[in-house]
Scaffold this active site. Structure first.
Site, PDB file in Angstrom:
ATOM      1  N   GLU A  38       7.223   7.840  14.260  1.00 39.50           N
ATOM      2  CA  GLU A  38       7.466   7.245  12.943  1.00 39.50           C
ATOM      3  C   GLU A  38       8.357   8.155  12.090  1.00 39.50           C
ATOM      4  O   GLU A  38       9.208   7.682  11.336  1.00 39.50           O
ATOM      5  CB  GLU A  38       6.136   7.015  12.208  1.00 39.50           C
ATOM      6  N   GLU A  84       8.813   1.253   6.405  1.00 39.03           N
ATOM      7  CA  GLU A  84       8.450   2.111   7.543  1.00 39.03           C
ATOM      8  C   GLU A  84       8.204   3.560   7.113  1.00 39.03           C
ATOM      9  O   GLU A  84       7.391   4.259   7.699  1.00 39.03           O
ATOM     10  CB  GLU A  84       9.573   2.084   8.591  1.00 39.03           C
ATOM     11  N   ASP A 113       1.620  -3.840   9.280  1.00 35.92           N
ATOM     12  CA  ASP A 113       3.045  -3.817   8.894  1.00 35.92           C
ATOM     13  C   ASP A 113       3.929  -4.103  10.106  1.00 35.92           C
ATOM     14  O   ASP A 113       4.895  -4.859  10.028  1.00 35.92           O
ATOM     15  CB  ASP A 113       3.436  -2.408   8.397  1.00 35.92           C
ATOM     16  N   GLU A 114       3.597  -3.463  11.217  1.00 37.99           N
ATOM     17  CA  GLU A 114       4.426  -3.626  12.427  1.00 37.99           C
ATOM     18  C   GLU A 114       4.438  -5.092  12.865  1.00 37.99           C
ATOM     19  O   GLU A 114       5.447  -5.610  13.318  1.00 37.99           O
ATOM     20  CB  GLU A 114       3.920  -2.744  13.584  1.00 37.99           C
ATOM     21  N   GLU A 130       8.786  -3.330  17.701  1.00 37.47           N
ATOM     22  CA  GLU A 130       7.800  -3.612  16.651  1.00 37.47           C
ATOM     23  C   GLU A 130       6.486  -4.058  17.292  1.00 37.47           C
ATOM     24  O   GLU A 130       5.408  -3.673  16.848  1.00 37.47           O
ATOM     25  CB  GLU A 130       8.308  -4.685  15.680  1.00 37.47           C
ATOM     26  N   HIS A 136       4.786   4.971   6.940  1.00 38.27           N
ATOM     27  CA  HIS A 136       3.952   5.155   8.139  1.00 38.27           C
ATOM     28  C   HIS A 136       3.854   6.622   8.546  1.00 38.27           C
ATOM     29  O   HIS A 136       2.769   7.167   8.719  1.00 38.27           O
ATOM     30  CB  HIS A 136       4.491   4.319   9.312  1.00 38.27           C
ATOM     31  N   HIS A 149       6.822  -6.984  10.760  1.00 35.64           N
ATOM     32  CA  HIS A 149       8.203  -6.684  11.176  1.00 35.64           C
ATOM     33  C   HIS A 149       8.538  -7.401  12.488  1.00 35.64           C
ATOM     34  O   HIS A 149       9.640  -7.908  12.669  1.00 35.64           O
ATOM     35  CB  HIS A 149       8.397  -5.175  11.357  1.00 35.64           C
ATOM     36  N   THR A 185       4.769  -0.969  18.791  1.00 34.05           N
ATOM     37  CA  THR A 185       4.082  -0.123  17.795  1.00 34.05           C
ATOM     38  C   THR A 185       2.854  -0.846  17.254  1.00 34.05           C
ATOM     39  O   THR A 185       1.841  -0.209  16.959  1.00 34.05           O
ATOM     40  CB  THR A 185       5.015   0.300  16.634  1.00 34.05           C
ATOM     41  N   TRP A 195       0.857  -1.187   0.000  1.00 32.77           N
ATOM     42  CA  TRP A 195       0.000   0.000   0.000  1.00 32.77           C
ATOM     43  C   TRP A 195       0.893   1.235   0.000  1.00 32.77           C
ATOM     44  O   TRP A 195       2.055   1.173   0.423  1.00 32.77           O
ATOM     45  CB  TRP A 195      -0.935   0.004   1.213  1.00 32.77           C
TER      46      TRP A 195
END
Ligand SMILES: [Fe+2]
Ligand SMILES: [Fe+2]
Length: 388
Positions: free
Chosen positions: A130, A168, A253-254, A221, A171, A257, A224, A87
């Site tokens: 971020e 990242e 996403d976090e 990670e 974000h 990760h 977050t 995205w």
């Protein structure tokens, strides 16, 4: 009631005698002696950072990371998403090239009208965290054996670090643009905070040591993931489902990760259980400081504590979350089941396995002793007051 929690998950590093110093009178990154002048040096952290320990991993352990190149290629790089499948911030924002741009911006502003100021303070703090991404890429590139030696190194460790940074980067970009369009926050103050923060850096106390570094990133990670997940939940409650989608997408996403970093530490436990459990205990004794703990807006000397207190009060990120994350990681790495450890290793194992319960007990006691605290003004919302 506003609570003052003494065991804040985002604990500011402390050093004897320095806690009360204003950013204006402390400074220097590695001071062992008291500051000589009452003058703040420009571009230094808003507080003294700890005495810096460097290169604490014995050189022979570097070979472990060299020997894991194939493993990392097959097990870690798979957690990156191809750019074409990722995205992008524009997928969630009004399209400035379309005729409907102004209407879309109006709808965005309408949707967030009912969201309280204090929620925005937490969202801004998350966004600023971020946006200090250059600091985190630098931090990972301090780690011996896994740093990107050239800026375009082809080791899997370096490839991961660059691609992780690139993921990242979306974000802060997305949250920044959303907050700008919302019209609810003082963007200039926020931009100043970001500039101060990147200029100050961070003090995670990872000592160029990839054991400590990857334990730190595993924890972060997950932290977050928890915090963006909670801002998503709150946005939904306040009637902004688009913002909920934004925060939820970042949280996903976090999570990915977190999976990668916890796999690296799992591998270290398998290869070197004693060294890894000692590293975990070391990081936890030092406490995991949050990446943006040196934030400053030019106004509030205790900005990070105030942001953390609001996040705690709203339940976005709390001392309980800190204990839960540690408990999760201890379980994920099966620390309790480790056998054949040295005497020191056994002590470290007992310490980390008992720590989540200890943190919760301390937090309960702090909660019971909590006193009401006066509201404080916050520059991010045009100086309006927030309850902390
Ligand atoms: Fe992030
Ligand atoms: Fe992340």
């Amino acid at each position: 009631m506003a609570l003052k929690i003494s065991f804040l998950p985002y604990k500011i590093p402390s050093f004897p005698g320095s806690q009360d110093r204003s950013h204006r009178v402390s400074m220097a990154s590695t001071l062992r002696s008291p500051p000589t002048e009452n003058i703040k040096k420009p571009f230094t952290p808003p507080r003294e950072v700890h005495v810096q320990v460097t290169h604490s991993m014995p050189p022979e352990k570097r070979e472990i990371f060299d020997s894991l190149h194939n493993w990392a290629e097959e097990n870690i790089l798979i957690h990156l998403k191809p750019v074409e499948k990722c995205w992008q911030p524009t997928d969630f924002l009004p399209d400035p090239a379309s005729d409907g741009f102004h209407d879309q911006v109006e709808e965005l502003r309408e949707r967030c009208r009912e969201i309280p100021d204090e929620y925005f303070v937490v969202l801004v703090g998350d966004m600023i965290t971020e946006e200090a991404l250059p600091t985190y890429q630098t931090m990972i590139n301090t780690l011996d054996g896994v740093r990107d030696e050239t800026g375009a190194s082809l080791t899997p460790w370096a490839i991961w670090n660059r691609a992780w940074t690139a993921e990242e980067n979306r974000h802060g970009d997305l949250l920044n643009k959303y907050l700008y369009l919302s019209g609810r926050v003082d963007m200039r103050q926020i931009e100043k905070t970001i500039q101060y923060l990147i200029g100050s850096g961070m003090d995670p106390r990872t000592e160029n040591n990839p054991y400590l570094g990857f334990i730190y990133t595993s924890f972060q990670e997950r932290a977050t993931f928890v915090s963006h997940g909670n801002t998503a939940r709150h946005a939904k409650t306040h009637g902004d489902s688009k913002l909920a989608q934004i925060c939820g997408t970042i949280a996903a996403d976090e999570k990915r990760h977190e999976t990668a970093y916890t796999k690296i530490v799992e591998k270290l436990f398998e290869t070197d259980p004693d060294g890894t459990v000692l590293s975990l205990a070391d990081m936890m004794r030092k406490k995991i400081s949050m990446p943006a703990h040196l934030m400053y807006d030019g106004v509030d000397d205790n900005l990070f504590e105030h942001f953390s207190a609001v996040a705690q009060r709203l339940g976005v990120y709390t001392a309980k979350d800190y204990a839960d994350i540690l408990e999760f990681l201890v379980g994920r790495w099966e620390v309790e089941k480790l056998t054949g450890l040295s005497g020191e290793g056994n002590k470290a194992q007992d310490y980390v396995c008992g720590l989540p319960a200890r943190i919760r007990r301390l937090e309960e006691r702090a909660h019971a002793r909590a006193k009401e605290v006066a509201p404080v003004p916050c520059s991010w919302i045009f100086g309006r007051e927030i309850k902390i």
